[in-house]
Design a protein around this motif. Structure first.
Motif, PDB file in Angstrom:
ATOM      1  N   SER A 244      31.501  -7.361 -43.970  1.00 52.33           N
ATOM      2  CA  SER A 244      32.616  -6.049 -44.435  1.00 52.33           C
ATOM      3  C   SER A 244      33.764  -6.852 -43.408  1.00 52.33           C
ATOM      4  O   SER A 244      35.177  -6.034 -44.336  1.00 52.33           O
TER       5      SER A 244
ATOM      6  N   ILE B  39      26.398  -8.144 -41.801  1.00 53.79           N
ATOM      7  CA  ILE B  39      26.632  -7.425 -42.581  1.00 53.79           C
ATOM      8  C   ILE B  39      27.964  -7.018 -42.076  1.00 53.79           C
ATOM      9  O   ILE B  39      29.292  -7.068 -42.739  1.00 53.79           O
ATOM     10  N   ALA B  40      28.076  -7.431 -40.178  1.00 55.03           N
ATOM     11  CA  ALA B  40      29.679  -7.371 -40.034  1.00 55.03           C
ATOM     12  C   ALA B  40      30.921  -8.167 -40.705  1.00 55.03           C
ATOM     13  O   ALA B  40      32.029  -8.247 -41.043  1.00 55.03           O
TER      14      ALA B  40
ATOM     15  N   ASN C 223      31.907  -1.488 -33.753  1.00 53.86           N
ATOM     16  CA  ASN C 223      29.984  -1.514 -33.117  1.00 53.86           C
ATOM     17  C   ASN C 223      29.857  -2.870 -32.809  1.00 53.86           C
ATOM     18  O   ASN C 223      28.590  -2.767 -32.572  1.00 53.86           O
TER      19      ASN C 223
ATOM     20  N   LYS D 299      21.113  -9.300 -37.589  1.00 54.25           N
ATOM     21  CA  LYS D 299      21.305  -8.987 -38.812  1.00 54.25           C
ATOM     22  C   LYS D 299      22.944  -7.999 -39.110  1.00 54.25           C
ATOM     23  O   LYS D 299      23.415  -8.005 -39.766  1.00 54.25           O
ATOM     24  N   ILE D 300      23.132  -6.885 -37.641  1.00 56.63           N
ATOM     25  CA  ILE D 300      23.766  -6.248 -37.957  1.00 56.63           C
ATOM     26  C   ILE D 300      25.455  -8.209 -38.110  1.00 56.63           C
ATOM     27  O   ILE D 300      26.381  -7.741 -38.888  1.00 56.63           O
TER      28      ILE D 300
ATOM     29  N   GLY E 193      36.571   0.768 -36.689  1.00 59.08           N
ATOM     30  CA  GLY E 193      35.054   0.830 -36.600  1.00 59.08           C
ATOM     31  C   GLY E 193      33.848  -0.328 -36.788  1.00 59.08           C
ATOM     32  O   GLY E 193      32.770  -0.435 -35.982  1.00 59.08           O
ATOM     33  N   ILE E 194      34.307  -1.416 -37.270  1.00 61.30           N
ATOM     34  CA  ILE E 194      33.243  -2.359 -37.446  1.00 61.30           C
ATOM     35  C   ILE E 194      34.031  -2.894 -36.182  1.00 61.30           C
ATOM     36  O   ILE E 194      32.533  -3.440 -35.617  1.00 61.30           O
TER      37      ILE E 194
END
Lengths: 128, 275
Positions: free
Chosen positions: A47, A43-44, A80, A39-40, A76-77
């Motif tokens: 983004s 989104i990453a 993470n 899921k991350i 930041g991305i």
């Protein structure tokens, strides 16, 4: 220090090819929850696309504020998703651009090459 | 715990960060609402959130401006900044904006949980705090707040002799400073292994404690715009609203020096009594 494009153009400089995501650290951080990691990753990826476009435009327009903003978010991305090499590169450009140093623009192509590799590795995660 | 669930706003322009923050705090029984920027958050303030986890750098309205706007309207909401900048200057800027704590990105599970637990504990304490009967030590100082400044210092000296603990002494300093129009001050007293920190509203925030811890060794007086940090022996003050008038500021600093001298003497005496 990061490689600088000698020609001072936007031509990408190839990264070394070594993996940019520390998958062990990533799995450890999110407690081996593979579904959540996917899921991350999804989104990453989206983004990274969004802020890469902003950075590309900022570089073209020589808009230093937008370079700062987009590299800050890309940093930041990458952090993470446990891509420390990309995070460090974005952080260096962010710091240069905050100081209004034109060297920031020269380092952007290298960041793009790392981002390209990062996106490929994220796609691999999504396909496993 | 109070019966109403804690309301948390998560404000970050980066969807990935929001997702990770929400995941980290989802094991609490929170009502969580997400926002992409400061303006969206401000528009929803009528929901009266208890805690806001706020990114500093955002488009449209950044975290500091958003926090300042919130604090002009309410002191009830706890704002915790989330930022990748781990410098004292960044933290001071967050403090000046009204933030209570700072969480460093990338977020570490233990850190965010620990800091949220502190914030929840403080919120619960505030909500369940009975209306406090004014203590005789504090009341007189407030009552003479319109008296001349020498009287305030003299009264402080007299009252400080009645204090029985460093906590009482710290509270008395905070109250006395209100007499000099220093309405929001944080005091930290360090005494043989014990550290007490409090501010004009009660318990000092984690960010205030961290700043006082870090700034205690950086010189006796540090001034930056309306903020003043002063260290004297085991006592440190973080003052938020110093006068812009140079003359008045100088006068207040002289009074502060006298007051701190008296406070230090009392602290020494409390330490002796303890032994």
């Amino acid at each position: 220090m990061l490689p600088v494009n000698d020609k001072n153009t936007s031509e990408p400089i190839e990264s070394s090819g070594a993996a940019v995501i520390d998958r062990v650290a990533l799995r450890e951080r999110f407690l081996n929850r593979d579904d959540f990691i996917k899921k991350i990753a999804r989104i990453a990826l989206s983004s990274l696309d969004k802020y890469s476009v902003i950075l590309q435009q900022a570089e073209k327009d020589k808009n230093i504020e937008q370079v700062t903003f987009s590299t800050h978010t890309l940093k930041g991305i990458s952090g993470n998703i446990s891509a420390t090499i990309v995070e460090d590169c974005a952080a260096e450009i962010e710091a240069l651009s905050r100081d209004n140093d034109p060297l920031a623009y020269e380092k952007v192509p290298y960041l793009f090459s790392l981002l390209k590799q990062l996106k490929n590795e994220i796609k691999e995660i999504l396909n496993t | 715990m109070s019966e109403e669930p804690i309301k948390v706003f998560v404000v970050d322009d980066d969807a990935l960060s929001r997702m990770i923050i929400v995941d980290e705090i989802s094991d609490h029984d929170f009502i969580i609402t997400e926002f992409e920027d400061g303006q969206q958050c401000l528009n929803a303030m009528d929901q009266a959130p208890d805690i806001i986890l706020m990114d500093v750098e955002m488009p449209i309205m950044n975290g500091h401006t958003t926090c300042r706007t919130i604090k002009e309207k309410t002191q009830e909401t706890v704002v915790m900044f989330i930022s990748s900048h781990d410098t004292i200057d960044e933290k001071l800027a967050g403090y000046d904006a009204g933030g209570s704590d700072y969480i460093i990105k990338p977020i570490q599970s233990t850190e965010i949980k620990q800091k949220l637990n502190i914030a929840i504990k403080n919120i619960e304490l505030r909500k369940n705090k009975p209306t406090e009967a004014p203590s005789s030590i504090k009341t007189t100082v407030v009552a003479i707040s319109n008296a001349n400044e020498q009287d305030i210092i003299l009264d402080f000296m007299r009252r400080s002799a009645l204090t029985k603990s460093i906590q009482q002494l710290a509270e008395l300093i905070v109250e006395a400073l209100k007499g000099f129009d220093l309405l929001y001050t944080t005091v930290q007293i360090r005494s043989s292994g014990d550290t007490v920190s409090c501010n004009s509203l009660g318990s000092a925030s984690p960010l205030e404690i961290e700043l006082l811890d870090k700034l205690q060794s950086t010189g006796q007086v540090q001034e930056h715009r309306h903020r003043l940090v002063t260290n004297s022996g085991g006592i440190s003050l973080l003052i938020q609203n110093m006068s812009k008038d140079d003359g008045k500021r100088g006068q207040v600093q002289e009074h502060l020096a006298l007051l701190l001298e008296g406070a230090e003497a009392r602290l020494a005496s409390l330490e002796t009594n303890k032994k």
